[in-house]
Design an enzyme around this catalytic site. Structure first.
Site, PDB file in Angstrom:
ATOM      1  N   SER A  89       0.825  -1.193   0.000  1.00 19.41           N
ATOM      2  CA  SER A  89       0.000   0.000   0.000  1.00 19.41           C
ATOM      3  C   SER A  89       0.874   1.264   0.000  1.00 19.41           C
ATOM      4  CB  SER A  89      -0.974  -0.055   1.186  1.00 19.41           C
ATOM      5  OG  SER A  89      -2.083   0.777   0.993  1.00 19.41           O
ATOM      6  N   ASP A 209      -8.953  -5.303  -6.228  1.00 17.33           N
ATOM      7  CA  ASP A 209      -8.810  -4.317  -5.157  1.00 17.33           C
ATOM      8  C   ASP A 209      -9.840  -3.199  -5.301  1.00 17.33           C
ATOM      9  OD1 ASP A 209      -7.814  -2.599  -3.181  1.00 17.33           O
ATOM     10  OD2 ASP A 209      -5.730  -2.943  -3.732  1.00 17.33           O
ATOM     11  N   HIS A 238      -7.569  -5.810  -0.631  1.00 15.90           N
ATOM     12  CA  HIS A 238      -6.281  -5.109  -0.614  1.00 15.90           C
ATOM     13  C   HIS A 238      -5.171  -5.849   0.136  1.00 15.90           C
ATOM     14  CE1 HIS A 238      -4.065  -1.362  -1.182  1.00 15.90           C
ATOM     15  NE2 HIS A 238      -3.868  -1.204   0.109  1.00 15.90           N
TER      16      HIS A 238
END
Length: 260
Positions: A89, A209, A238
């Protein structure tokens, strides 16, 4: 930063967690990686696992640059170079920035659910319009408890309630006073111009995602100067390291050339 190195092998690997997380989010894949690498784990200063609240200064960490400087300083202190960097991320772009500042740090960047910009603009699809991000920031400020639950369910496959609970526990342990400024840093970020300066070979790992659409992965592949491939994992949401650890490991083993 609760840094620790575990595992064996002549090569090193760095695992960097994302927004609202801590190093425990790597637990499912760690035993496999430590057979082949010396693995560096740590917690970012905003993490609830870091007990000194003075380490996170929202003003200092209002851009990814300060996080990249922390990463470089930590690796310098531990005398680590030519490492594999696995950034989830927000940490994906932090690793990119660190690789530009100090190219000898990493021999490969593994970018998991990474994004240079989350808000749509012109012909760029980031996954959110500006109003959606503004609404999220308002929810953090006005309805924090409900927001944490809904955000965890947005990020983690709801068919794996234990993993949802794991991330939610991490998120709720984060100092609530840190979450709003950190969310602003992340969701208002625009690091698109950074990509063309990245010369380290990259592997982008993309899932199904809701936060980072496929188009972002292919945009990054096109813009990054170093040799870059996109690997698709058919996992929902995610967090493949939580909800699809074996599929995630299979991609890593194929890209890096080790056996699970």
């Amino acid at each position: 930063m609760n840094a620790r190195i575990c595992g064996s092998g002549t090569e090193s690997m760095v695992l960097a967690h994302g927004f609202g997380g801590d190093q425990s989010l790597w637990d499912k894949i760690l035993p496999y990686l430590t057979k082949h690498y010396q693995v560096l784990l740590f917690d970012w200063p905003f993490s609830g696992a870091v007990k000194d609240p003075n380490l996170y200064d929202p003003l200092k960490y209002s851009s990814f640059d300060a996080f990249a400087n922390d990463l470089i300083a930590l690796m310098d202190e531990l005398h680590l170079t030519s490492s594999v960097f696995v950034g989830h991320s927000m940490s994906g772009m932090i690793g990119c920035i660190a690789s530009i500042k100090k190219p000898q740090l990493f021999n490969r960047l593994i970018l998991v659910g990474a994004s240079p910009r989350y808000i749509n603009i012109d012909d760029y699809e980031g996954g959110f319009d500006a109003a959606a991000v503004a609404s999220m920031l308002t929810s953090i400020e006005s309805d924090y408890e409900n927001w944490t639950t809904s955000f965890a369910k947005l990020l983690v496959d709801n068919n794996d309630p234990l993993s949802v609970e794991h991330y939610l526990k991490c998120l709720k342990s984060t100092n609530p006073g840190f979450v709003l400024p950190l969310a602003k840093t992340v969701f208002h970020s625009d690091e698109r111009a950074t990509l063309e300066k990245v010369t380290t070979p990259c592997t982008i790992i993309q899932t199904i995602d809701l936060v980072v659409p496929d188009s972002v992965a292919y945009y990054m592949q096109k813009k990054i100067k170093g040799e870059t491939t996109v690997e698709i994992i058919k996992a929902d949401r995610h967090y493949p390291q939580l909800t699809a650890p074996l599929e995630f490991l299979h991609v890593l083993s194929r890209v890096l050339g080790f056996e699970i």
